[in-house]
Enzyme design. Structure first.
Site, short mmCIF file in Angstrom:
data_model
loop_
_atom_site.label_atom_id
_atom_site.label_comp_id
_atom_site.label_asym_id
_atom_site.label_seq_id
_atom_site.Cartn_x
_atom_site.Cartn_y
_atom_site.Cartn_z
N GLY A 50 -11.19 -75.07 -0.49
CA GLY A 50 -10.70 -76.07 -1.69
C GLY A 50 -10.92 -75.83 -2.96
O GLY A 50 -11.98 -75.06 -3.29
N PRO A 80 -12.86 -76.25 -6.76
CA PRO A 80 -14.14 -76.63 -7.00
C PRO A 80 -14.27 -78.48 -7.18
O PRO A 80 -13.15 -78.83 -7.83
CB PRO A 80 -14.65 -75.96 -8.45
CG PRO A 80 -13.61 -74.77 -8.24
CD PRO A 80 -12.18 -75.46 -7.66
N GLY A 138 -15.54 -81.67 -2.69
CA GLY A 138 -16.35 -82.15 -1.62
C GLY A 138 -16.68 -81.44 -0.35
O GLY A 138 -16.94 -81.86 0.59
N LYS A 139 -16.69 -79.94 -0.74
CA LYS A 139 -16.70 -79.42 0.45
C LYS A 139 -18.38 -79.36 1.15
O LYS A 139 -18.33 -79.39 2.22
CB LYS A 139 -16.32 -77.80 0.21
CG LYS A 139 -15.02 -77.90 0.05
CD LYS A 139 -14.64 -76.27 -0.32
CE LYS A 139 -15.34 -75.57 -1.58
NZ LYS A 139 -14.92 -76.27 -2.85
N HIS A 171 4.79 -86.70 -35.32
CA HIS A 171 4.53 -86.02 -34.21
C HIS A 171 4.51 -86.54 -32.78
O HIS A 171 5.12 -86.46 -31.86
CB HIS A 171 3.62 -84.88 -34.25
CG HIS A 171 3.42 -83.64 -33.24
ND1 HIS A 171 3.99 -82.45 -33.50
CD2 HIS A 171 3.09 -83.79 -31.88
CE1 HIS A 171 3.84 -82.00 -32.15
NE2 HIS A 171 3.11 -82.58 -31.43
N GLU A 172 3.39 -87.42 -32.65
CA GLU A 172 3.27 -88.30 -31.39
C GLU A 172 4.25 -89.36 -31.27
O GLU A 172 4.64 -89.59 -30.00
CB GLU A 172 1.83 -88.87 -31.36
CG GLU A 172 0.78 -87.87 -31.44
CD GLU A 172 0.68 -86.79 -30.59
OE1 GLU A 172 1.10 -87.00 -29.44
OE2 GLU A 172 0.09 -85.69 -30.62
N ASP A 193 2.77 -77.51 -27.14
CA ASP A 193 4.04 -78.09 -26.75
C ASP A 193 4.71 -76.73 -26.28
O ASP A 193 5.53 -76.81 -25.27
CB ASP A 193 4.54 -78.77 -27.40
CG ASP A 193 3.82 -80.12 -27.80
OD1 ASP A 193 2.90 -80.44 -26.83
OD2 ASP A 193 3.86 -80.59 -28.98
#
Length: 651
Positions: free
Chosen positions: A223, A225, A228-229, A445-446, A521
């Site tokens: 899995g 990083p 929860g291994k 822009h946003e 973008d």
């Protein structure tokens, strides 16, 4: 009596006897005693010599004048003799009689002289062997003790013990120390089901042995990083109530050849003594990499360690009750011999948690903090797609720190949202002051991103828009996914590319020029377009084909000298298709913003004024041309809930 507790000595009355003194403490006390004896001997000898007087004529004068009160004639082992005693004279400083010591020749008849002077005396033979023994051994013991404390103990403590190179560094957690169970693990339901039979085997081995079944020798947890291994492995041991040996793959590899192999053997020996148990090897790719790299030479120490691990996993039987669990996030680099049946029989994928898993993980971490009653963890889980369990734990901790920093009693949903944005994109950088032109450019822009994403079908709902610098970005437009998605359709991908174009198009419309603010973008849009053409077969011109663009990992030595798998004409067609997709999406974004130019200016001005707008604010501007009050929004939501399911939506 608890079998896990060591037996302590008891006397016949039933009371526990005090534990014996450690060997190091006994040695320290012995060295202190020897040092004291040596110092005492040196001081007494120095004091005796300082009080000495010549034999002639001073001693004769003392005898003739009758000033000697008493005396002792001491005969040494070497044949020397001396007289010591006290005088009748009183020392005015101390008030005690003065003492003397006289080195007398053996040839002198001391007995007659003392008898004639009527001085009481006696003969005394000291024990010379004790002093000679101490004089010879004490300095030697002091040197040995100094070497032990300065060198041996430091070397034994450093690097896990300089004299214990071949000993395993596995840390043991018994059932009393390991309190982790599956109540503390969430978001890995499938992995939980797969390891349940291992827990059942460790609890009741005869249940499986009765039918001749063989439990897997090794389980490989794979899995990303933070998924929860390690926590899952500890939960397995906690549920099965067995000892848990934990070691990292890098602990086996040392600069000395053969040390890693010796540690592997010692680790399995410790496991056999504590069976049934679980041996957990974290980051096994550090020692289990493929033994053929194809480039340069190999690593003899790592290969010997891997060979020892392979042999040991073949040499024990699961009937002994030893289960090997390993974790890695790079299963592609592991040696094939390590993954064959009989070694790591089972591979369990520990994937990133889904929406329900993220909500369950947040609830587990919320036990340790004080959440406000109004907090909806479901909303936070929706806004954290792609977060691992470690990310969610960090999010909850950051929210607690933010709430404590502002002096709050509980953690609110606003704290959690700010912590989420901080974990994903970085902290707000209000110290970065923008001038009016850059601030308006960023707001435009946003605003372009927000309008295009809101008006493009098949896109995620808009969450908020901000021009507060965060991380490396001067502003950001956030979306809030409604659910986890594992596949993407062509329309959604084109909508994502079109939304990425909104910022650049807005700059061109409002200012008539373009800036470097659209670099990320452009990169994202180009990547999606190329993947659509080369990987996902979404091009009408090239059709259902795959064109290899990913390079193999060279350290594995696979296809290092491979030739190009496409012709130049095909490469030109791919470039043309990518450009066509980008141009079409750019034109669509241009059409949307041109038709809503007034909304673009209005949203830009609101961003400059407020710096942050909610997704509902953007929706109000696009639908109503103004920001509605909270009462109007609540009334609309109430009408929507009361309306019949088959009624048409209100215009």
């Amino acid at each position: 009596m608890d079998p896990t507790q060591p037996n302590k000595p008891q006397d016949p009355s039933g009371k526990r006897r005090p534990p014996p003194m450690p060997m190091r403490a006994m040695m320290a006390w012995f060295l202190l005693l020897a040092l004291f004896i040596t110092v005492f001997q040196l001081v007494t000898q120095r004091a005796a010599k300082s009080a000495g007087i010549p034999y002639n004529p001073d001693f004769m004068v003392l005898l003739e004048e009758g000033r000697i009160n008493q005396a002792e004639v001491v005969m040494e082992a070497s044949g020397q003799q001396y007289i010591r005693g006290e005088l009748k004279d009183i020392d005015p400083a101390t008030g005690d009689p003065r003492t003397f010591r006289v080195e007398a020749p053996v040839t002198e008849n001391l007995v007659e002289r003392l008898t004639e002077a009527k001085v009481p005396f006696e003969f005394k033979n000291p024990n010379p062997w004790l002093w000679q023994f101490l004089s010879a051994t004490v300095p030697f013991l002091l040197v040995i003790g100094l070497v032990y404390f300065l060198f041996y103990r430091n070397m034994a403590r450093g690097a896990g013990g300089a004299f214990n190179f071949g000993k395993s560094r596995a840390r043991l957690m018994n059932r009393d120390n390991n309190k982790i169970t599956f109540k503390d693990v969430a978001g890995v339901d499938e992995a939980h089901e797969e390891v349940q039979e291992i827990i059942d085997f460790l609890r009741d081995p005869k249940k499986f042995q009765r039918l001749g079944g063989r439990i897997p020798k090794g389980v490989l947890l794979v899995g990303q990083p933070g998924t929860g291994k390690t926590l899952l492995a500890r939960a397995i041991a906690g549920e099965a109530q067995v000892p848990f040996f934990s070691i990292s793959g890098s602990d086996f590899v040392e600069m000395f050849v053969g040390v890693g192999a010796s540690r592997v053997r010692d680790m399995f020996e410790q496991g056999k003594k504590s069976a049934p148990c679980i041996i957990f090897i974290d980051e096994i790719d550090a020692v289990g990499r493929s033994r053929f790299s194809g480039i340069g030479g190999g690593h003899d120490e790592r290969e010997q360690t891997l060979n020892a691990l392979l042999v040991e996993m073949d040499g024990f039987d699961t009937q002994e009750g030893i289960i090997i669990i390993a974790a890695t996030n790079r299963p592609d680099v592991l040696d094939p011999a390590l993954l064959r049946p009989g070694r790591f029989d089972r591979q369990i994928v520990v994937d990133l948690p889904n929406l329900e898993g993220r909500e369950a993980i947040l609830k587990i971490h919320a036990r340790k903090v004080k959440l406000d009653a109004s907090v909806e963890l479901r909303n936070i889980a929706r806004g954290t797609p792609g977060f691992s369990g470690a990310d969610l734990a960090n999010l909850m901790n950051e929210a607690a720190l933010l709430a404590a920093r502002r002096g709050a009693e509980t953690i609110t949903e606003k704290d959690l949202e700010e912590a989420r944005d901080k974990v994903r994109w970085g902290r707000e950088r209000r110290s970065r002051v923008l001038d009016d032109k850059e601030k308006r450019l960023t707001a435009c822009h946003e605003a372009g991103h927000a309008i295009v994403l809101a008006l493009t079908p098949e896109t995620e709902p808009l969450h908020k828009v901000t021009i507060i610098p965060r991380g490396r970005a001067l502003g950001a437009t956030f979306q809030l996914p409604e659910k986890d998605r594992y596949t993407e359709g062509r329309k959604r991908l084109l909508g994502m590319i079109t939304g990425a174009m909104g910022g650049r198009v807005a700059e061109q419309i409002c200012f008539g020029e373009i800036t470097t603010g659209a670099a990320s973008d452009i990169k994202q849009a180009t990547h999606l377009a190329r993947m659509m053409v080369t990987e996902w077969g979404m091009s009408e011109v090239l059709g259902f084909q795959h064109f290899g663009t990913r390079e193999e990992l060279l350290f594995l030595g696979r296809e290092v000298n491979r030739s190009n798998d496409m012709s130049e004409d095909t490469a030109r067609k791919i470039d043309a298709e990518v450009k066509r997709i980008l141009d079409e999406c750019y034109q669509q974004a241009l059409d949307l913003l041109t038709a809503n130019r007034d909304k673009l200016d209005q949203l830009t001005n609101l961003l400059i004024e407020r710096e942050t707008l909610d997704g509902r604010d953007v929706d109000d501007i696009l639908k109503h041309g103004r920001l509605r009050t909270a009462a109007e929004r609540n009334a609309e939501e109430t009408n929507r809930e009361d309306a019949p399911a088959d009624a048409p939506p209100a215009s």
